[in-house]
Each structure stands twice: as structure tokens, then as C-alpha cells.
Motif scaffolding. Sequence first.
Motif, PDB file in Angstrom:
ATOM      1  N   GLY A 252       0.827  -1.198   0.000  1.00  0.00           N
ATOM      2  CA  GLY A 252       0.000   0.000   0.000  1.00  0.00           C
ATOM      3  C   GLY A 252       0.861   1.247   0.000  1.00  0.00           C
ATOM      4  O   GLY A 252       2.044   1.200   0.332  1.00  0.00           O
ATOM      5  N   THR A 253       0.245   2.365  -0.391  1.00  0.00           N
ATOM      6  CA  THR A 253       0.962   3.642  -0.410  1.00  0.00           C
ATOM      7  C   THR A 253       0.453   4.480   0.745  1.00  0.00           C
ATOM      8  O   THR A 253      -0.740   4.716   0.877  1.00  0.00           O
ATOM      9  CB  THR A 253       0.702   4.385  -1.742  1.00  0.00           C
ATOM     10  N   ARG A 254       1.405   4.932   1.552  1.00  0.00           N
ATOM     11  CA  ARG A 254       1.031   5.637   2.776  1.00  0.00           C
ATOM     12  C   ARG A 254       1.254   7.143   2.604  1.00  0.00           C
ATOM     13  O   ARG A 254       2.245   7.568   2.015  1.00  0.00           O
ATOM     14  CB  ARG A 254       1.878   5.082   3.922  1.00  0.00           C
ATOM     15  N   PHE A 255       0.296   7.911   3.081  1.00  0.00           N
ATOM     16  CA  PHE A 255       0.406   9.366   3.047  1.00  0.00           C
ATOM     17  C   PHE A 255       0.328   9.903   4.471  1.00  0.00           C
ATOM     18  O   PHE A 255      -0.584   9.533   5.222  1.00  0.00           O
ATOM     19  CB  PHE A 255      -0.720   9.974   2.198  1.00  0.00           C
ATOM     20  N   ASP A 256       1.275  10.756   4.817  1.00  0.00           N
ATOM     21  CA  ASP A 256       1.286  11.353   6.152  1.00  0.00           C
ATOM     22  C   ASP A 256       0.438  12.618   6.111  1.00  0.00           C
ATOM     23  O   ASP A 256       0.888  13.667   5.658  1.00  0.00           O
ATOM     24  CB  ASP A 256       2.731  11.681   6.545  1.00  0.00           C
ATOM     25  N   LEU A 257      -0.798  12.492   6.590  1.00  0.00           N
ATOM     26  CA  LEU A 257      -1.703  13.639   6.530  1.00  0.00           C
ATOM     27  C   LEU A 257      -1.441  14.646   7.641  1.00  0.00           C
ATOM     28  O   LEU A 257      -2.127  15.655   7.754  1.00  0.00           O
ATOM     29  CB  LEU A 257      -3.163  13.174   6.570  1.00  0.00           C
ATOM     30  N   GLY A 258      -0.454  14.347   8.462  1.00  0.00           N
ATOM     31  CA  GLY A 258      -0.011  15.333   9.445  1.00  0.00           C
ATOM     32  C   GLY A 258       0.999  16.290   8.827  1.00  0.00           C
ATOM     33  O   GLY A 258       1.491  17.193   9.487  1.00  0.00           O
ATOM     34  N   SER A 259       1.292  16.073   7.523  1.00  0.00           N
ATOM     35  CA  SER A 259       2.235  16.964   6.834  1.00  0.00           C
ATOM     36  C   SER A 259       1.545  17.573   5.617  1.00  0.00           C
ATOM     37  O   SER A 259       0.688  16.940   4.998  1.00  0.00           O
ATOM     38  CB  SER A 259       3.481  16.193   6.399  1.00  0.00           C
ATOM     39  N   LYS A 260       1.952  18.783   5.289  1.00  0.00           N
ATOM     40  CA  LYS A 260       1.300  19.501   4.175  1.00  0.00           C
ATOM     41  C   LYS A 260       1.467  18.745   2.860  1.00  0.00           C
ATOM     42  O   LYS A 260       0.525  18.590   2.091  1.00  0.00           O
ATOM     43  CB  LYS A 260       1.868  20.910   4.063  1.00  0.00           C
ATOM     44  N   LEU A 261       2.693  18.234   2.633  1.00  0.00           N
ATOM     45  CA  LEU A 261       2.956  17.532   1.377  1.00  0.00           C
ATOM     46  C   LEU A 261       2.107  16.263   1.277  1.00  0.00           C
ATOM     47  O   LEU A 261       1.511  15.974   0.236  1.00  0.00           O
ATOM     48  CB  LEU A 261       4.453  17.198   1.281  1.00  0.00           C
ATOM     49  N   GLY A 262       2.039  15.512   2.376  1.00  0.00           N
ATOM     50  CA  GLY A 262       1.254  14.272   2.384  1.00  0.00           C
ATOM     51  C   GLY A 262      -0.207  14.544   2.075  1.00  0.00           C
ATOM     52  O   GLY A 262      -0.845  13.816   1.303  1.00  0.00           O
ATOM     53  N   LEU A 263      -0.748  15.582   2.653  1.00  0.00           N
ATOM     54  CA  LEU A 263      -2.156  15.936   2.421  1.00  0.00           C
ATOM     55  C   LEU A 263      -2.393  16.261   0.949  1.00  0.00           C
ATOM     56  O   LEU A 263      -3.362  15.783   0.343  1.00  0.00           O
ATOM     57  CB  LEU A 263      -2.550  17.131   3.303  1.00  0.00           C
ATOM     58  N   MET A 264      -1.494  17.042   0.360  1.00  0.00           N
ATOM     59  CA  MET A 264      -1.681  17.432  -1.037  1.00  0.00           C
ATOM     60  C   MET A 264      -1.531  16.224  -1.968  1.00  0.00           C
ATOM     61  O   MET A 264      -2.277  16.084  -2.934  1.00  0.00           O
ATOM     62  CB  MET A 264      -0.678  18.539  -1.425  1.00  0.00           C
ATOM     63  N   MET A 265      -0.588  15.336  -1.669  1.00  0.00           N
ATOM     64  CA  MET A 265      -0.386  14.170  -2.535  1.00  0.00           C
ATOM     65  C   MET A 265      -1.606  13.238  -2.477  1.00  0.00           C
ATOM     66  O   MET A 265      -2.060  12.734  -3.502  1.00  0.00           O
ATOM     67  CB  MET A 265       0.897  13.426  -2.144  1.00  0.00           C
ATOM     68  N   ALA A 266      -2.138  13.033  -1.284  1.00  0.00           N
ATOM     69  CA  ALA A 266      -3.327  12.178  -1.153  1.00  0.00           C
ATOM     70  C   ALA A 266      -4.495  12.791  -1.927  1.00  0.00           C
ATOM     71  O   ALA A 266      -5.276  12.080  -2.563  1.00  0.00           O
ATOM     72  CB  ALA A 266      -3.691  12.011   0.326  1.00  0.00           C
ATOM     73  N   ASN A 267      -4.584  14.106  -1.923  1.00  0.00           N
ATOM     74  CA  ASN A 267      -5.649  14.776  -2.666  1.00  0.00           C
ATOM     75  C   ASN A 267      -5.505  14.577  -4.168  1.00  0.00           C
ATOM     76  O   ASN A 267      -6.498  14.353  -4.865  1.00  0.00           O
ATOM     77  CB  ASN A 267      -5.665  16.272  -2.326  1.00  0.00           C
ATOM     78  N   VAL A 268      -4.269  14.629  -4.649  1.00  0.00           N
ATOM     79  CA  VAL A 268      -4.052  14.435  -6.093  1.00  0.00           C
ATOM     80  C   VAL A 268      -4.497  13.023  -6.491  1.00  0.00           C
ATOM     81  O   VAL A 268      -5.215  12.826  -7.469  1.00  0.00           O
ATOM     82  CB  VAL A 268      -2.574  14.684  -6.463  1.00  0.00           C
ATOM     83  N   VAL A 269      -4.080  12.020  -5.684  1.00  0.00           N
ATOM     84  CA  VAL A 269      -4.431  10.627  -6.000  1.00  0.00           C
ATOM     85  C   VAL A 269      -5.949  10.447  -6.027  1.00  0.00           C
ATOM     86  O   VAL A 269      -6.523   9.908  -6.977  1.00  0.00           O
ATOM     87  CB  VAL A 269      -3.795   9.658  -4.959  1.00  0.00           C
ATOM     88  N   LYS A 270      -6.625  10.929  -5.001  1.00  0.00           N
ATOM     89  CA  LYS A 270      -8.074  10.708  -4.921  1.00  0.00           C
ATOM     90  C   LYS A 270      -8.857  11.568  -5.912  1.00  0.00           C
ATOM     91  O   LYS A 270      -9.893  11.151  -6.415  1.00  0.00           O
ATOM     92  CB  LYS A 270      -8.560  10.957  -3.480  1.00  0.00           C
TER      93      LYS A 270
END
Length: 294
Positions: A252-270
Motif C-alpha cells: 500500500g501507499t502511505r500518506f502522512d496527513l499530518g504533513s502539508k505535502l502528504g495531504l496534497m499528494m493524497a488529494n491528487v491521488v483521490k
Amino acid sequence: MKKIRKAIIPAAGLGTRMLPISHAVPKEMLPIVDLPAVYYLVEEAVKSGIEEILIITNRDKECMENFFDFSVEYDSKLMSSNKTKELERLHAIANMANVYFLRQKETKGLGHAVGRARAFVGNEPFLVLYGDDIIFSETPVCRQLIDSYERYGRSVVGVKPVPMELVAKYCSLKVEAIEGSENEYFCDDMIEKPKKGEEFSNLSILGRVLLESEIFDIIDALPPGAGGEIQLTDAMAKVARERGVTALEFEGTRFDLGSKLGLMMANVVKAAEHEEIGEDFKRFILDFAEKLKK
Ligand code: UTP
């Protein structure tokens, strides 16, 4: 072997890496397109067969409870305007699982937050989904941990290799390969936020663990660890040293939503796979990528 029915989502952290927004909006409620991050955690647990979920919150995170509740006002508005699809969606979220909430009262660390769940857990094995780790995978990661628990009958920690220079931000595990398994290791020690030279390996726990209820007595006896907080890793290290735990390198691919970059990357994927906006978003992002190249 006891069935895994319960999960805890510690979500009471202050989210200082997400300031200024986390000052007013809990990081677990930040949107991934049109759903809050915490939705994905509950969904993963439910898809893994979990029936009861306890979310650990604090006094500023009431909106999380509202999200998993019915709203009379929205119900009547959506009904009168014939928006049945939207209404069904809201009800499906509220009915996903038995979701309970408990306040941590003092922000003393992840281990302390998990320790609040003793009465909820009783003497069953249980899962912990760290509130800001979202993982997109084929098989829900909680399910992967449950399967491993059923194979070896001991606690399981979800791990991934991280760049050696970043291990100091996470934890580091002492492991040896398990014969016959490609992605599981026997772990007999671990350390939270190791200083240079203290690292065992570049395998770190990222976001999911399956523990036995013995952990509560261990947490209660723990002194503050790294950062002055009660660290869950310190409690799990004791279990690892005494009996060993399984380290599962999950798919699986993990995104750290406690970080700004992680939040933005998860948004791009979804956003790219979203049924309503996906195609338009992909066109936009491809166009934007071309501009970035110039
Ligand atoms: P983190 O250390 O990533 O969260 O804890 P944090 O403290 O909110 O982050 P920063 O560094 O200030 O940005 C991992 C998980 O444990 C929860 C957090 O909500 C997060 O989901 N946690 C942490 C608690 O529930 N209680 C705590 O006292 C600390």
C-alpha cells in the motif's frame, strides 16, 4: 485464537506541523477531495472486518463526531430537494460501524492516547490506526495485519523501509527474516526516534499495529520517552524484547496527513480517481505538469 473486532484511532494530537489550519480545523478532518481524512481510516477498518471503533479525540475535535452522525437539518433539506443520492451517502457514512469517541484530556503522546482505550478494548487483541496515516492499498492494511496475526499468533506492526537519514523521525526495528515469508520479519527490539548510531535498521512502523491487551499495563508503567511523551513504541519495544512481534511490510501507499505535502499528494491521488471530477482533474494536472516543465 480471538477474532479481531475492535480498532482504536488516536486522533487527539495537536497537529503542529499543520498549523495554522490545525488551530481551527482538526487535521483528521482536513479534506481529501470531499471526505475527511478520518473517513478513510474508518472505511479501512470496516473493510477489514472491524465492528467497533473508538476514536480518541480532544475538546476541539467535536466536528469529527458530527461527521459520523445523522443531521436532521440536512435530512429534511436533501429530502425536500429530492437529493436522494446525497442523503443515502450521508446515512451510509453514519451507519458504517459503531463509532465511539473518548477524550484524551491531556495531550501526553500516542502511547497515552492508546492507554485511554483500556475499558473499550477489554482483554481482546485490537488494531490501532494512527490518525494521520492514510494508506491506499488493494487489500486494506488492517486486513493484512489480521491475516499475519492469524498466521503467527503474536502482535503485528505494519512497517515500511524509510530512507536511513529519515529514520530518526520515526522508529527503527531490529528484525530477522521469517523463513517462508517475503514480507514478514521477526522483531525482537525497536527504538523510537533513534539518535545517530542507535538505529537497528531502516524499517519503521508506519501507521498500523495490532496489539494484545497486555499493552495497557505496560503503557501505565511507562515513563515519558522521546519528546517527553508517553510513546507507544516504548511499550511495543517491551513486548518485542520479551516475546517478539511480527513486522509486516504491508502492501500500500502511505500518506502522512499530518504533513502539508502528504495531504496534497493524497488529494491528487483521490481527485484523479474521483467519479465526478476525475477526468477534468487529470486534464488539469497534465496541463499543469507541462507548464511546470517550462
Ligand atoms: P503525531 O505525533 O504524528 O501527531 O502522532 P501530532 O502530535 O498531532 O503531530 P505534530 O507533530 O504536532 O504535527 C501520531 C498520531 O497520534 C495522535 C495524533 O493525533 C496522530 O494521529 N496523538 C498524538 C494523540 O491522539 N494524542 C497525543 O497525545 C499525541
